[in-house]
Design an enzyme around this catalytic site. Structure first.
Site, PDB file in Angstrom:
ATOM      1  N   ASP A  26      29.823 143.478  29.483  1.00 53.36           N
ATOM      2  CA  ASP A  26      30.856 142.713  28.840  1.00 53.36           C
ATOM      3  C   ASP A  26      32.157 143.463  28.585  1.00 53.36           C
ATOM      4  OD1 ASP A  26      28.659 141.024  26.658  1.00 53.36           O
ATOM      5  OD2 ASP A  26      29.022 140.684  28.612  1.00 53.36           O
ATOM      6  N   ARG A  67      22.341 133.014  36.200  1.00 55.59           N
ATOM      7  CA  ARG A  67      22.031 133.150  34.951  1.00 55.59           C
ATOM      8  C   ARG A  67      20.478 132.483  34.948  1.00 55.59           C
ATOM      9  NH1 ARG A  67      26.459 133.925  31.731  1.00 55.59           N
ATOM     10  NH2 ARG A  67      24.861 134.857  30.390  1.00 55.59           N
ATOM     11  N   CYS A  81      27.019 129.665  35.091  1.00 60.29           N
ATOM     12  CA  CYS A  81      28.362 130.050  34.848  1.00 60.29           C
ATOM     13  C   CYS A  81      29.128 130.422  35.733  1.00 60.29           C
ATOM     14  CB  CYS A  81      28.409 130.454  33.281  1.00 60.29           C
ATOM     15  SG  CYS A  81      28.117 132.324  33.316  1.00 60.29           S
ATOM     16  N   ARG A 139      35.698 131.156  22.869  1.00 61.01           N
ATOM     17  CA  ARG A 139      34.289 131.366  22.751  1.00 61.01           C
ATOM     18  C   ARG A 139      34.088 132.709  22.012  1.00 61.01           C
ATOM     19  NH1 ARG A 139      31.117 129.993  27.564  1.00 61.01           N
ATOM     20  NH2 ARG A 139      29.442 130.492  26.175  1.00 61.01           N
ATOM     21  N   LYS A 196      29.404 137.839  18.395  1.00 60.13           N
ATOM     22  CA  LYS A 196      29.121 136.800  18.917  1.00 60.13           C
ATOM     23  C   LYS A 196      27.713 136.831  19.362  1.00 60.13           C
ATOM     24  CE  LYS A 196      30.257 135.639  23.187  1.00 60.13           C
ATOM     25  NZ  LYS A 196      29.161 135.304  23.813  1.00 60.13           N
ATOM     26  N   ASN A 197      27.533 137.852  19.904  1.00 59.41           N
ATOM     27  CA  ASN A 197      25.926 138.067  20.630  1.00 59.41           C
ATOM     28  C   ASN A 197      24.922 138.563  19.929  1.00 59.41           C
ATOM     29  OD1 ASN A 197      27.521 137.256  22.999  1.00 59.41           O
ATOM     30  ND2 ASN A 197      27.428 139.120  24.029  1.00 59.41           N
TER      31      ASN A 197
END
Ligand code: EPZ
Length: 423
Positions: free
Chosen positions: A309, A125, A120, A401, A23-24
């Site tokens: 993460d 952020r 978030c 997500r 994803k990243n």
């Protein structure tokens, strides 16, 4: 709203698991597809995640053709006609990672308008490093009404020192620099594998990016870029999540095609605990006996440090290993919320600012819990595998997500887990 229901306590995961594209990596790669004025770009091994659909819509909102063939996990982008320079608020506001389209639009059009990404649950952020770097390359930045406007007739090379090795800022500035006049040096750059993957695509498009994966990037601007084909790198965080799941359940799991180099900090901590991690021809095998595992201290840091993460997932393992473990979260300011939910399952822990003391080894009981962010969702599901009784995890929009078929993959490995839709 969907819920995941887990009957835990006796789970021993066994078998092999296939890992998706990262994803990243795919999100900044999609931003890079804005840059080429000639030729199409094809991305392969694309993960089917809600964030990918969102980023596709951000790019489409610029007047660019984006086709996502989900069966083949392939995206074809054609940015050869003129592009708009305003990123659509409705999508940008849904996903803060969209901010990385700012650099590419500005580099291509000389003008860009992107809505300020909100914070978030894990942190405020900020994007000051993105904006400071673009200004160093000659952009005039204004912020009005929640939007950022950036203007530059032609970006020029610059020598940028990043106060912090921000992943997103490194990606934004690297992409902007590919079309700037002259040479841009970015010192204290992020070194994550997803940065390397982006540099590989940019160079396949005709850019000149050197030093990706080290703390110093040197980008020599070129007149224009062309389309390319690229396989998205494997998701080291999904791979790491299944490594932790195998350790927690005294399992024996082969993580197919996992890249040892991308997960060295996590693997070294698992081995320090007493988990067996071995490299095989077609992946990494993780085996453990929970009773033999020892508590550890972990500090999250930018790559090649322990990845933030993986922090939530790793605290789930610490929760069931007998003894006092310590987790120090140095990257984000509010990333321990999963521990509050795990307390409902019997976790004993104290949080002192950036440090969580985890008194592991107490029996955990299943309970209804709420996920607060993407990695917290995964951590709560893993905890449900080992807690006695039934765990119900709600608010799965976070999970969707970043994880594709997460509960199906766990069920295939032997977990008693299902997903139900509730009106
Ligand atoms: C990327 O976010 C990832 N997201 C995050 O993954 C990951 O946690 C993070 O990198 C760190 O590895 C994507 O790639 C889409 P940062 P990003 O800029 O780029 C501060 C997940 O779970 N900072 O490296 O936003 C910031 O406040 C997600 O998959 C500034 O101060 O991360 C934070 O404390 C979560 N000013 C730290 O740097 C800036 O201009 C790390 O942020 C930018 C960042």
């Amino acid at each position: 709203m969907d819920k995941i229901i887990i009957e835990g306590g006796q789970t021993r995961l066994d078998g092999e698991v296939v890992i998706e594209g990262a994803k990243n990596a795919v999100l900044p790669l999609l931003a890079a597809t804005i840059l080429p004025k000639s030729g199409k770009t094809i991305l392969r091994n694309v993960p089917i995640l809600s964030d990918v659909f969102t980023m596709n819509n951000v790019v489409r909102g610029l007047g660019i053709s984006v086709e996502f063939n989900e069966d083949d996990k392939e995206i074809t982008v054609d940015a050869t006609s003129d592009i708009l320079d305003v990123a659509p608020y409705e999508y940008v506001s849904k996903m803060r990672a969209s901010i990385v389209v700012l650099g590419p639009i500005l580099a291509r059009n000389g003008h860009a308008k992107v809505s300020m990404p909100g914070g978030c649950t894990i942190g405020s952020r900020p994007i000051d490093l993105h904006l400071k770097g673009l200004e160093a390359m000659g952009a005039k930045i204004t912020q009005l009404g929640g939007d950022i406007t950036a203007e530059a007739e032609k970006l020029h090379g610059a020598h940028i020192y990043m106060d912090f090795p921000s992943v997103g800022a490194t990606q934004n500035l690297m992409m902007a620099a590919t079309l700037a006049e002259g040479v841009t040096t970015i010192e204290n750059a992020a070194r994550e594998p997803e940065i390397v993957d982006l540099a590989i695509l940019l160079n396949e498009m005709g850019a000149q990016v050197r030093g990706a994966g080290t703390e110093t990037l040197v980008i020599t601007g070129v007149d224009s870029l062309h389309g390319a084909e690229h396989d998205v790198v494997q998701d080291r965080i999904e791979a790491g999540t299944f490594m932790v799941a195998a350790a927690m359940t005294s399992g024996n799991v082969l993580i197919k095609d996992a890249v040892w180099e991308h997960n060295r900090p996590l693997i070294s901590k698992l081995m320090e605990m007493g988990v067996s991690v071995t490299e095989e021809e077609n992946g990494i095998r993780v085996q453990a006996e929970l009773d033999n595992l020892r508590p550890v201290t972990v500090k999250t840091l930018p790559h090649p440090g322990f990845p933030t993460d993986m922090q939530a997932q790793f605290t789930a393992l610490m929760a069931i290993v007998k003894g006092e473990s310590t987790m120090i979260e140095t990257v984000f300011e509010n990333r321990f919320q999963h521990l509050e939910e795990m307390r409902r399952m019997g976790l004993h822990s104290e949080i002192l600012r950036d440090t969580a003391l985890i008194h592991g080894g107490h029996d955990l009981q299943g309970a209804p819990v709420m996920s607060t962010d993407l990695r917290a969702s995964a951590a709560l599901i893993l905890t449900g595998l080992v807690a006695n009784g039934t765990t119900i995890v709600g608010k799965l929009t976070h999970l969707d997500r970043g994880y594709y078929q997460f509960h199906e993959k766990l069920a295939k490995l032997g977990a008693n887990i299902r997903r139900v839709s509730e009106a």
